[in-house]
Each structure stands twice: as structure tokens, then as C-alpha cells.
Motif scaffolding. Structure first.
Motif, PDB file in Angstrom:
ATOM      1  N   VAL A 178      49.810  89.051   2.189  1.00 54.10           N
ATOM      2  CA  VAL A 178      50.181  87.570   2.933  1.00 54.10           C
ATOM      3  C   VAL A 178      48.538  88.128   3.817  1.00 54.10           C
ATOM      4  N   ASP A 179      48.923  89.263   4.751  1.00 56.09           N
ATOM      5  CA  ASP A 179      47.537  88.951   5.778  1.00 56.09           C
ATOM      6  C   ASP A 179      46.895  89.051   5.460  1.00 56.09           C
ATOM      7  N   GLN A 180      46.867  90.183   4.284  1.00 53.43           N
ATOM      8  CA  GLN A 180      45.187  90.614   3.602  1.00 53.43           C
ATOM      9  C   GLN A 180      44.175  89.634   3.206  1.00 53.43           C
ATOM     10  N   ALA A 181      44.929  88.919   1.966  1.00 62.13           N
ATOM     11  CA  ALA A 181      44.861  87.945   1.729  1.00 62.13           C
ATOM     12  C   ALA A 181      44.039  86.276   2.229  1.00 62.13           C
ATOM     13  N   LYS A 182      44.553  86.360   3.484  1.00 63.11           N
ATOM     14  CA  LYS A 182      44.360  85.117   4.236  1.00 63.11           C
ATOM     15  C   LYS A 182      42.883  85.321   4.410  1.00 63.11           C
ATOM     16  N   VAL A 183      42.070  87.368   5.375  1.00 61.94           N
ATOM     17  CA  VAL A 183      41.752  88.040   6.204  1.00 61.94           C
ATOM     18  C   VAL A 183      40.521  87.500   4.056  1.00 61.94           C
ATOM     19  N   ALA A 184      40.816  87.690   2.905  1.00 62.98           N
ATOM     20  CA  ALA A 184      39.517  88.086   1.418  1.00 62.98           C
ATOM     21  C   ALA A 184      39.747  86.303   1.823  1.00 62.98           C
ATOM     22  N   ALA A 185      40.475  84.930   1.868  1.00 62.17           N
ATOM     23  CA  ALA A 185      39.726  83.629   1.481  1.00 62.17           C
ATOM     24  C   ALA A 185      38.565  83.165   2.793  1.00 62.17           C
ATOM     25  N   GLY A 186      38.925  83.288   3.744  1.00 62.04           N
ATOM     26  CA  GLY A 186      38.129  84.067   4.789  1.00 62.04           C
ATOM     27  C   GLY A 186      36.476  84.318   4.343  1.00 62.04           C
ATOM     28  N   THR A 187      36.787  85.289   4.288  1.00 62.47           N
ATOM     29  CA  THR A 187      35.261  85.815   3.853  1.00 62.47           C
ATOM     30  C   THR A 187      35.143  85.359   2.468  1.00 62.47           C
ATOM     31  N   LEU A 188      35.582  84.554   1.787  1.00 63.60           N
ATOM     32  CA  LEU A 188      35.263  83.592   0.385  1.00 63.60           C
ATOM     33  C   LEU A 188      34.803  82.313   0.669  1.00 63.60           C
ATOM     34  N   LEU A 189      34.816  81.880   1.877  1.00 66.25           N
ATOM     35  CA  LEU A 189      34.601  80.788   2.838  1.00 66.25           C
ATOM     36  C   LEU A 189      33.437  80.498   3.862  1.00 66.25           C
ATOM     37  N   ASP A 190      33.102  82.246   4.198  1.00 66.22           N
ATOM     38  CA  ASP A 190      31.883  82.683   4.698  1.00 66.22           C
ATOM     39  C   ASP A 190      32.498  81.905   6.002  1.00 66.22           C
ATOM     40  N   HIS A 191      33.895  82.305   6.569  1.00 63.45           N
ATOM     41  CA  HIS A 191      34.735  82.388   7.427  1.00 63.45           C
ATOM     42  C   HIS A 191      35.637  83.709   8.395  1.00 63.45           C
ATOM     43  N   PRO A 192      33.979  84.972   7.662  1.00 70.98           N
ATOM     44  CA  PRO A 192      34.904  85.901   7.899  1.00 70.98           C
ATOM     45  C   PRO A 192      35.292  86.381   9.595  1.00 70.98           C
ATOM     46  N   ARG A 197      43.442  75.438   1.748  1.00 68.23           N
ATOM     47  CA  ARG A 197      43.790  75.127   3.169  1.00 68.23           C
ATOM     48  C   ARG A 197      42.563  75.766   4.196  1.00 68.23           C
ATOM     49  N   GLY A 198      41.931  76.557   3.821  1.00 69.41           N
ATOM     50  CA  GLY A 198      40.393  76.294   4.598  1.00 69.41           C
ATOM     51  C   GLY A 198      39.306  75.055   3.984  1.00 69.41           C
ATOM     52  N   GLY A 199      39.983  74.222   3.210  1.00 66.64           N
ATOM     53  CA  GLY A 199      38.268  73.533   2.847  1.00 66.64           C
ATOM     54  C   GLY A 199      37.732  73.347   1.680  1.00 66.64           C
ATOM     55  N   PHE A 200      38.460  74.478   0.536  1.00 67.88           N
ATOM     56  CA  PHE A 200      37.202  74.441  -0.526  1.00 67.88           C
ATOM     57  C   PHE A 200      37.543  73.908  -1.247  1.00 67.88           C
ATOM     58  N   ASP A 201      36.487  73.516  -1.842  1.00 67.59           N
ATOM     59  CA  ASP A 201      36.846  71.689  -2.549  1.00 67.59           C
ATOM     60  C   ASP A 201      35.842  72.137  -4.124  1.00 67.59           C
ATOM     61  N   GLY A 202      35.996  73.104  -4.789  1.00 63.43           N
ATOM     62  CA  GLY A 202      35.585  73.824  -5.750  1.00 63.43           C
ATOM     63  C   GLY A 202      36.439  74.331  -6.268  1.00 63.43           C
ATOM     64  N   GLU A 203      36.194  74.677  -8.133  1.00 65.59           N
ATOM     65  CA  GLU A 203      37.396  74.957  -8.461  1.00 65.59           C
ATOM     66  C   GLU A 203      37.879  76.631  -8.130  1.00 65.59           C
ATOM     67  N   VAL A 204      39.722  76.406  -8.316  1.00 65.02           N
ATOM     68  CA  VAL A 204      40.435  77.665  -8.301  1.00 65.02           C
ATOM     69  C   VAL A 204      41.072  78.204  -9.634  1.00 65.02           C
ATOM     70  N   LEU A 205      40.885  79.081  -9.682  1.00 62.50           N
ATOM     71  CA  LEU A 205      41.399  79.580 -11.636  1.00 62.50           C
ATOM     72  C   LEU A 205      42.278  80.960 -10.618  1.00 62.50           C
ATOM     73  N   LEU A 206      43.520  80.712 -11.086  1.00 64.72           N
ATOM     74  CA  LEU A 206      44.768  81.839 -10.576  1.00 64.72           C
ATOM     75  C   LEU A 206      44.786  82.488 -12.013  1.00 64.72           C
ATOM     76  N   VAL A 207      44.458  83.955 -12.004  1.00 69.17           N
ATOM     77  CA  VAL A 207      44.718  84.407 -13.465  1.00 69.17           C
ATOM     78  C   VAL A 207      45.786  84.841 -13.266  1.00 69.17           C
ATOM     79  N   GLY A 208      46.609  85.638 -14.078  1.00 66.30           N
ATOM     80  CA  GLY A 208      47.519  87.001 -13.949  1.00 66.30           C
ATOM     81  C   GLY A 208      48.670  86.827 -15.163  1.00 66.30           C
ATOM     82  N   SER A 249      45.118  79.258   0.864  1.00 66.20           N
ATOM     83  CA  SER A 249      44.545  80.106   1.917  1.00 66.20           C
ATOM     84  C   SER A 249      42.998  78.698   1.812  1.00 66.20           C
ATOM     85  N   LEU A 250      42.478  78.814   0.705  1.00 66.04           N
ATOM     86  CA  LEU A 250      41.088  78.287   0.359  1.00 66.04           C
ATOM     87  C   LEU A 250      41.084  77.076   0.095  1.00 66.04           C
TER      88      LEU A 250
END
Lengths: 107, 404
Positions: free
Chosen positions: B297-311, B22-33, B19-20
Motif C-alpha cells: 500500500v505505502d510503496q504503491a502510493k509513492v509509485a503513484a506520486g512519481t507517476l504524477l510527477d509529485h515524487p 485521487r491525485g487528479g490524473f485525468d488520463g486513461e488508467v488500465l489495470l492488467v491482471g 492513488s492516480l
């Protein structure tokens, strides 16, 4: 591996190879066909993997189950006579070259 | 360049990452698992995967090259050791230090373990991750008698699979009915019946007090002094949210990582989503924590929106499902606090729905082998006002799709 041609609602075409035995939905999702959502992961439970099959290919497909018929009434873009749920279509060699149209939205 | 880190590479973590982008974020995204695998679907682990019908690669959400294409850097197989939110650094167990501008915690949940004497035997299994499922799949293929502790979704799904593999199966549940926490008695009774009809020995109100392990067998001793002998025990007694990292860093936690309707934690740079959160959903008056794909899934989309300042505030009707034998149970809404039930169809015929009302308002619905009724229910419950004539809902001569 059967090749399937996905046509988006803006007419963009993508040709994708899908392993035999996999579902059309799985092949699409694994190849970034993001127009297929598949919320339920392939359980014939959510109607978010809706596709329109090019009519010439319809008789190559498995019969619809009662659940699939029922769920096709619940799709975001209204069903047409060539509507199917892509999770219910297992790829076979006869489907090589099949053309699949994607709806504008799934939810 | 800005760097967003996502800790937890399950369904919610992957969704935040995608979602980051798709929302247009062009910085670094790190997924840690912590797990070594790329993000994979968990629901089939207690279903088709255990039966051997699907292999692990088929469970992956996305192929490996997808991550590079989307510019998502994966750090897998390494747990996070510490979070320093003041200096915005994630410390990995292998010594790496990763700075972030913003952080998402999608740490999920882990199984609750049995604590009775004897529970440490390796033949006492759990089911949460791919490794658990692989272990269980192998052990199930060698077991003749399987005892399942817990009559919840995991317990009953594993019971159905084990019966399908030809094992003798017993299910021990502490409550007076199966699935007690989530469904009405009519649904509990239906599932108890279909399992019993298929030869599962369902024992209700049974408290396990110990497991006597010998090389030949495991004997479960119950509080009333009876016993069940098995080659393999599967415990499905719920999960605990993974909040330790968050709590140690000083984030507010209360039965989950506390987040508001925008998935914001008590730290302005950190969001959280999925099974690990005690969260606000605008459709409900009180915060809750739920374990589901939908919420991840749905809450993660909300979280990504908040990270992108589109809450965008979280306001989704939850839904869940469970597959047992040829029966698909689909639930939507939260039935807690219901005061009236409306039954549609006949449980004896194996396909029906149950509608839950509170103060004359439709709040939840369970559908068994009625997927279209489930889909319609999701819309009905999401519609404000939610008053539907009960007689119409109960009348199977009326197609529900025509009501909405």
C-alpha cells in the motif's frame, strides 16, 4: 438490508445499505466511504476504521472487547465517548437507520 | 490523452490506480491482471476464508462498479506476454497490444514450489491466490491427517486452521525453531508451544527428502530417515518475486525489481511497487524486499506520486501481522541485526511484547495480543532518535501510551 447513514466531517451524508452479518467497516469500504481506511482488513489490529456513533444507537451495538478499548486510545483523531472501531460492529436489523459520524482522518 | 498501465491487479496495483485518480490524473488508467478476479484481500485466505467464515465476494476490495466510477479499466484473467520498454508497449497473452505513456509493475510474488521427488502429487498444495485457497479449503474438509512443510507464517496459520477443523496436524520445519527468519527465539518458542498445546506435532530441524505418494496416503520421508503420513500436504516454504517480465525487458533486477526511494525502476517511464521490488526505504541503509500489505500500500502510493510527477521519498516503518488460534502477532520494524531484547509482559500469560534494540536504538517490536502496544511501537520506531528507557518499556505497570 440495514441502512446506515454516514456523515463526513464536512457534514456530507451518505446512505448505504449493508448486508446483514457484514461489518460496518466492510460495508463502508465496499461503498467507497474512503474516510474508513481499515489498514488491517478488519482484524481489530490497527485503529484506522474509527467512527463516532450517534449516541442514540450506542446501546444497539455489541460490547467492546478489551482489544478494541485499548486500540481506541491509538486513533488518529482522539476518541470520544461514542467512539468505536467499525470493523467490530456486525450489522443487525436493529441498526437500520443508524447514524455514523466519520473522523477527519485515520492515520 | 495520456495512458498509464498497471501490470498486476493485487493490493499494490489497485492502490496505484486509486492513488492516480485521487491525485487528479485525468488520463486513461488500465489495470492488467493475470487472475480473473477483481483485486481482493489475500491475508484472509490463510485465515477466515479457509475456515469458511467468509466467501470470495466479501474479499473484494471494491465492488465491480467502483472501477467504472473511478475510470479504471480492468483487463483481468490475461497474463502479460512481453514488455517492450523501448516502444512502450505491453503485449498481452491474448494478442492485445497496449501502448503506455507510463507503466507501473505490481506483479507480486508466487509460491516457491517443493522440488523433492513426489512433490508433483495434486494432494501437495500451496497457498497464495484465491484458487489455491479454494482448492485447499475443499481438500482440508476431506482430510484427516495434514502435514505442513514449513514453519513460517503460512504454515503455522494453516496449521491452526486445520486443527480447528479437527485434523491431525504435523509441521515440519528445516530450521531449529519456527518463524526463525523473522522473530526472536522467545516469540518462536511461544508459537511452537501454543501449537503443541493444541495437539500439533511440530518437528524442528527436519529436512524433507521425498514424498511417497500412494492412492491411500502421502508419506513424507525426512533426511534423518523418519516419516510422516498424511492425506494432504501443504507447503509454505516462501515466495519468489515475479520479476521475469521486468528482467526480460531489460529492467534492472537483483532479487526483485530494483527501485529507488521514489519507486523508480531503471527505466524513467516505469515504476514498481509491492512484493516484487528490491527497494529503498530511507529509514534503512540497504535495499530490501519485503512481503507485506503495508509495503504494497505505502510503496504503491509513492509509485503513484512519481507517476504524477509529485515524487515523495519512501520512508515508512514496515509492519506485519499473523493470526493463529486466538493469538494475533503484530510486528513492526525490521529486527535483523538486533543486539538486545526487552520483554514486556509474560509469554506464559499469552499477551506480551518484545522490543528489539540495535546499538541502544529501538528498531523493531513484536506484540502478541497487545494491539495498542503495537500501534505505539510503530510511532516509537518511526521517531528519529528512537532511544527509549528499556526499564520503562519492560514495566507493565506503565501504560505505553503514556510514554509517547
Amino acid at each position: 438490508m440495514p441502512k446506515v447513514i454516514f456523515v463526513a466531517s464536512d457534514q456530507t451524508r451518505r446512505e448505504i445499505e449493508i448486508s446483514g452479518g457484514w461489518s460496518l467497516m466492510e460495508g463502508a469500504v465496499q461503498n467507497d466511504v474512503t474516510e474508513i481506511v481499515a489498514e488491517c482488513g478488519g482484524g481489530c489490529a490497527c485503529a484506522t476504521c474509527h467512527v463516532f456513533i450517534e449516541p442514540a444507537w450506542l446501546d444497539k451495538l455489541p460490547e467492546q472487547t478489551p482489544s478494541e478499548k485499548d486500540l481506541l486510545d491509538c486513533t488518529a483523531v482522539p476518541r470520544q465517548s461514542n467512539s468505536r472501531l467499525s470493523c467490530q460492529i456486525k450489522l443487525t436489523p436493529e441498526m437500520d437507520g443508524m447514524v455514523v459520524h466519520l473522523p477527519q482522518r485515520q492515520t | 490523452m495520456k495512458r498509464f498501465i498497471i501490470v498486476g491487479a493485487g493490493q499494490a496495483g489497485l492502490q496505484v490506480a486509486e492513488s492516480l485518480r485521487r491525485g487528479g490524473f485525468d488520463g486513461e488508467v488500465l489495470l492488467v491482471g493475470e487472475e480473473a478476479s477483481l483485486p481482493y484481500q489475500r491475508p484472509p485466505l490463510s485465515k477466515k476464508y479457509l475456515l469458511g467464515e467468509v466467501e470470495a465476494p466479501r474479499l473484494l476490495f471494491r465492488p465491480a462498479d467502483h472501477y467504472a466510477k473511478l475510470g479504471i479499466a480492468c483487463h483481468l484473467g490475461v497474463p502479460v506476454a512481453k514488455l517492450d520498454k523501448e516502444n512502450r508497449i505491453v503485449y498481452l497473452a491474448d494478442g492485445a497490444e497496449l501502448c503506455y505513456d507510463r507503466l507501473a509493475l505490481t506483479t507480486g510474488a508466487r509460491v516457491r514450489e517443493l522440488t523433492v521427488p513426489g512433490a508433483g502429487d495434486p494432494r501437495v498444495c500451496y497457498l497464495r491466490g484465491l484458487n489455491d485457497a479454494e482448492n485447499l479449503r475443499v481438500r482440508l474438509s476431506q482430510a484427516r491427517r495434514v502435514a505442513i512443510i514449513g514453519g513460517g507464517f503460512i504454515g503455522l496459520e494453516v496449521a491452526a486452521i486445520a486443527r480447528g477443523l479437527g485434523c491431525e496436524v504435523a509441521v515440519l520445519e528445516t530450521q531449529s525453531r519456527v518463524l526463525q527468519r523473522v522473530v526472536a527465539p522467545v516469540v518462536s518458542d511461544f508459537f511452537a508451544r501454543i501449537h503443541r498445546e493444541r495437539g500439533v506435532n511440530i518437528q524442528l530441524a527436519q529436512q524433507v527428502s521425498a514424498i511417497d505418494a500412494t492412492p491411500d496416503a502421502l508419506t513424507i520421508i525426512t533426511a534423518d530417515g523418519s516419516s510422516v503420513v498424511a492425506d494432504l500436504i501443504v507447503a509454505g516454504i516462501g515466495v519468489l518475486p515475479n520479476i521475469e517480465l521486468a528482467r526480460a525487458s531489460g529492467l534492472l533486477c537483483d532479487g526483485g525489481i530494483v527501485v529507488d526511494e521514489f519507486a523508480r525502476t531503471s527505466d524513467p517511464s516505469i515504476v514498481s511497487a509491492g512484493d516484487c521490488t528490491m527497494h529503498r526505504n530511507l529509514l534503512y541503509p540497504r535495499p530490501h524486499r519485503i512481503e507485506s500489505v503495508q509495503n504494497a500500500v505505502d510503496q504503491a502510493k509513492v509509485a503513484a506520486g512519481t507517476l504524477l510527477d509529485h515524487p515523495v521519498a519512501y520512508a515508512q516503518v514496515p509492519w506485519f501481522w499473523s493470526d493463529q488460534y486466538d493469538f494475533k502477532l503484530q510486528m513492526t520494524g525490521i529486527s535483523t541485526g538486533y543486539d538486545e531484547l526487552v520483554l514486556r509482559g509474560e509469554p506464559e500469560k499469552g499477551a506480551f511484547s518484545v522490543f528489539y534494540y540495535a546499538d541502544e536504538r529501538l528498531i523493531a517490536a513484536d506484540s502478541i495480543n497487545r494491539p495498542a502496544e503495537h500501534m505505539v511501537s510503530r510511532k516509537l520506531i518511526a521517531t528519529p532518535g528512537g532511544c527509549y528507557p528499556k526499564a520503562q518499556l519492560a514495566d507493565t505497570a506503565i501504560d505505553l501510551k503514556t510514554i509517547f
